[in-house]
Design an enzyme around this catalytic site. Structure first.
Site, PDB file in Angstrom:
ATOM      1  N   HIS A 110       0.821  -1.215   0.000  1.00  0.00           N
ATOM      2  CA  HIS A 110       0.000   0.000   0.000  1.00  0.00           C
ATOM      3  C   HIS A 110       0.856   1.267   0.000  1.00  0.00           C
ATOM      4  O   HIS A 110       0.370   2.344   0.308  1.00  0.00           O
ATOM      5  CB  HIS A 110      -0.915   0.021   1.228  1.00  0.00           C
ATOM      6  N   HIS A 115      -7.423  -4.606  -0.965  1.00  0.00           N
ATOM      7  CA  HIS A 115      -6.782  -5.900  -1.214  1.00  0.00           C
ATOM      8  C   HIS A 115      -7.545  -6.665  -2.282  1.00  0.00           C
ATOM      9  O   HIS A 115      -7.393  -7.873  -2.423  1.00  0.00           O
ATOM     10  CB  HIS A 115      -6.733  -6.745   0.057  1.00  0.00           C
TER      11      HIS A 115
END
Lengths: 332, 332
Positions: A57, A219
């Site tokens: 991320h 995700h």
């Protein structure tokens, strides 16, 4: 899988080395752990902030370690929660005696592992508080999450609670302002393409040539629905409608905007999203105090974006504008 | 073509609107033109810097308009040089009487159109100087270019010449330091995927599943060769070898590093590149004074990266570290 890597099992280790080599003025590695801490940690007289989560991320969360934001970021495997012992080491490394606030995104693994780490640290006599960010209005409950997911709005928590901590405020006060941010931030995203976790070697899902997923998690968790790609104005209006239905802004309110890229979206397109966000807010007589546009919380090479709105009051606005100096967020 | 846009013919106009809405504290639109200028332009007592080029390279160049870098950025159509009249308007809008430096990337169209604009401005009595950035060591001559292409190293020119201008230096001195940066910066890149110009609707070239192109230009111009995707360490070593063969660093030299993403490359992977760059420089006893890792000069949603090295001396180092405050680059 077309990635610029050496081997899937080395990406987190080598990334952490690359971060520390790039930004030695800001961060150092906690020897033996997948933990980044401020160069001068522990900072005397200041509550420390620890965040983290799965890798993939970036710049979240290591990029936000520095003055005015985080004291440490713990890096799990890609899209996988860090283990309790890693979080525990981070807490011990940054506590100056004033206590540690954990900023946790609402995923079951993160919540459990940060909780266990907090218990371990408390057993050592360290004061630990936590907040759980759940800004994603797309869906209730999801893969790996009970309740709403935590996504890019988390960056506002880092910024504002981090600024509060720099004022010398105590742990309870820092926690309170973090809770206030969480109560007032809402986000929702969409994706045009999937991404590939290096160890998996293939995309986590597939989308047809002209198909997008609305409300997708960072995700690749399912969103609200799939649909044919629409114009940026239509898609943005849809996401804003969902966010505003939940945030309930009134004419005259003031907000901060984050248009966040998921990794492979050109900045050009994010600015197109931002244009429509501002039009909608202007039509609602909502004032925008600050706008961030860029890659703040990504999903590897996923194409897509999220919009976050934070409703401000005098305190959170002042803290939002306070100085910060980190690898990925600098404000004079 | 899977893009978050309204219509291909509107992307530049709407992007410019989105930029100005996001960053009103830094930039404003020059009414009627595809030109971004500093909010407070013209800045009294300061040489002004104007850059620009085709759109699609964001945050270049509009993201670097602000204190300590550019005074104006001119946005052409995607991957297309801005017309002379647009550049001419930018020059007029930012000149404070101290003159204007044009920072041009070496593409035939840009060079010609910025030259014509300079002549028009000079006919008005405005002092204009120019520098042409040609940092890409990959190939001599290329599609749209005689000589070497200008790529991400241009950001160092913006930063350092912009800092010089803030000191109140005259046009000749600002031009000289820009020339010094150009003489000491070298770059080379590679790409994993093509990108799609919105008006074209399809990718500019194709690469096989496991094939990459080494030395590719930022508009998809051919590089040195295609090859099978290798490890990040091998690819980085190859690019560094080409750069170092040209830049000729000695033990004890000091450099700045820019690991630049082309748009769709995860920050994780850029940090892996950075790790190897630092290892190679360390092995050569070259000191790294500053490292930038991120998307500074992109090619829409192209996956890939470039490496730029700038050899520093006392003057360029001090100017590199000087304060800057722009949408995409802030330094306290």
């Amino acid at each position: 899988m077309k990635k610029v890597i050496n081997a899937p099992e080395q990406v987190v280790e080598e990334m952490l080395q690359g971060i520390v080599l790039a930004h030695p003025q800001y961060v150092r590695r906690l020897e033996g752990f997948d933990v980044i801490v401020r160069t001068n940690a522990p900072v005397a007289g200041k509550v420390a902030l620890v965040s983290g989560g799965g890798s993939g991320h970036e710049p979240s969360h290591g990029g936000f370690v520095g003055k005015g934001m985080l004291d440490s970021a713990v890096a799990g495997a890609v899209f996988t929660s860090p283990t309790p012992d890693q979080v525990y080491e981070a807490i011990k490394a940054v506590d100056s005696g004033k206590g540690v606030l954990l900023v946790i995104k609402n995923y079951t693994g993160d919540v459990m592992n940060f909780d266990m780490a907090a218990e371990m640290a408390e057993a050592d006599g360290i004061k630990v508080a936590k907040v759980i960010v759940n800004d994603d209005v797309a869906v209730e409950n999801s893969t790996w999450t009970t309740g709403r997911r935590g996504i890019a709005g988390t960056v506002f928590v880092h910024k504002i609670a981090g600024a509060k901590a720099e004022t010398g405020a105590d742990l309870e006060a820092v926690q309170q302002v973090a809770e206030k941010v969480i109560a007032n931030v809402r986000s929702m995203g969409m994706a045009l393409t999937p991404c590939t976790v290096p160890a998996a070697g293939k995309p986590g899902f597939t989308l047809a040539e002209n198909e997008v997923e609305i409300g997708l998690g960072i995700h690749g968790e399912p969103g609200t629905h799939r649909e044919e790609l629409r114009s940026v104005d239509e898609t943005t209006a849809h996401l804003m409608e969902k966010i505003l239905a939940d945030l309930k802004l009134a004419s005259g309110d003031e907000v901060a905007v984050l248009v966040n890229g998921l990794g492979a979206t050109p900045l050009m397109e994010l600015y197109l999203v931002n244009r429509k966000v501002h039009q909608i807010l202007s039509d609602a007589s909502v004032k925008v105090a600050k706008t961030l546009v860029g890659n703040y919380m990504t999903s590897l090479e996923m194409a897509g974006f999220s919009i976050s709105l934070l409703k401000l009051d005098a305190e959170t606005k002042e803290l939002l504008f306070a100085a910060a100096d980190t690898p990925a967020f600098v404000q004079a």
